[in-house]
Design an enzyme around this catalytic site. Structure first.
Site, mmCIF file in Angstrom:
data_model
loop_
_atom_site.group_PDB
_atom_site.id
_atom_site.type_symbol
_atom_site.label_atom_id
_atom_site.label_comp_id
_atom_site.label_asym_id
_atom_site.label_seq_id
_atom_site.Cartn_x
_atom_site.Cartn_y
_atom_site.Cartn_z
ATOM 1 N N HIS A 175 -28.074 30.926 23.990
ATOM 2 C CA HIS A 175 -27.457 31.789 25.011
ATOM 3 C C HIS A 175 -26.345 32.661 24.429
ATOM 4 C CE1 HIS A 175 -29.284 31.040 28.869
ATOM 5 N NE2 HIS A 175 -29.176 29.727 28.753
ATOM 6 N N HIS A 194 -30.358 25.036 22.942
ATOM 7 C CA HIS A 194 -30.642 25.943 24.065
ATOM 8 C C HIS A 194 -29.381 26.764 24.410
ATOM 9 C CE1 HIS A 194 -32.520 26.828 28.148
ATOM 10 N NE2 HIS A 194 -31.250 27.145 28.340
ATOM 11 N N GLU A 195 -28.226 26.082 24.480
ATOM 12 C CA GLU A 195 -26.980 26.777 24.850
ATOM 13 C C GLU A 195 -26.523 27.702 23.724
ATOM 14 O OE1 GLU A 195 -26.257 26.710 27.867
ATOM 15 O OE2 GLU A 195 -27.571 25.023 28.302
#
Ligand code: ZN
Length: 202
Positions: free
Chosen positions: A157, A153-154
């Site tokens: 980003h 998920h990060e």
């Protein structure tokens, strides 16, 4: 220092972030502040674009899942046989995905930049990653389960990708109104945020 978290709609969240130079000033201080910002917002991960910095840095603490699961007495890992605490607190600088393998599994993800919205996202359960720590030591490691999930998920980003981008177009369409409200700051959030489309107050 706690930074305001950038909300959905800010261009920094959809931009590919820049590589961090190995002489980047006060990197350790920045990492410490990112952890502080993440804990303050009760998050398990935070990427630099979320504090308005287009840099390839993120921090995670998936040990928070171990504690939550102990309380709930259940495990949301894909393989329930493995009940060992597998959480990890770490900073990742200039990470590079080598490979994603294993079973694809669904998990309900949320994001500090997109408060109050959670959706099921499918991702492979194993991640092979090369990265540096805040002292610029290099690592190549394999992560699985929820720790891999948070890193994936990060990592998204710093590539300018949000978990919403993994949803089917119809599902995204249904969230449009709520996302619009978030970008305007029409949402109650227990931590400080920066909203791209907020009306200026006098
Ligand atoms: Zn996020």
């Amino acid at each position: 220092m706690i930074f305001p978290i950038v909300a959905y709609g800010d261009p920094v969240l959809v931009k590919k972030a820049q590589t961090v130079a190995d002489d980047y000033p006060k990197l350790k201080e920045l990492v410490a502040n990112m952890f502080e910002t993440m804990y303050n917002a009760e998050g398990v991960g935070l990427a630099a674009p979320q504090i308005g910095l287009s840099l390839r840095i993120f921090v995670i603490d998936s040990t928070l899942f171990d504690e939550k699961e102990k309380k709930n007495g259940k495990s949301s890992e894909p393989d329930d046989e493995n009940q060992e605490p597998t959480g990890l607190k770490r900073a990742f600088i200039n990470p590079e995905k080598i490979d994603e393998t294993g079973k694809v599994w669904k998990y309900e993800e949320g994001c500090l930049s997109i408060p109050k919205i959670t959706e099921n996202v499918s991702r492979p359960d194993t991640l092979h990653l090369r990265y540096y720590d805040e002292d610029f030591n290099e690592y190549v490691e394999t992560f699985t389960g929820l720790t891999a999930r948070v890193i994936q998920h990060e990592y998204d980003h710093i590539e300018g990708i949000l978990f919403l981008d993994h949803l089917k177009p119809l599902r995204r369409q249904l969230l449009k109104g709520r996302l619009n409200k978030i970008s305007k700051g029409n949402v109650k959030v227990p931590y400080r945020m920066r909203f791209p489309n907020a009306k200026r107050r006098r």
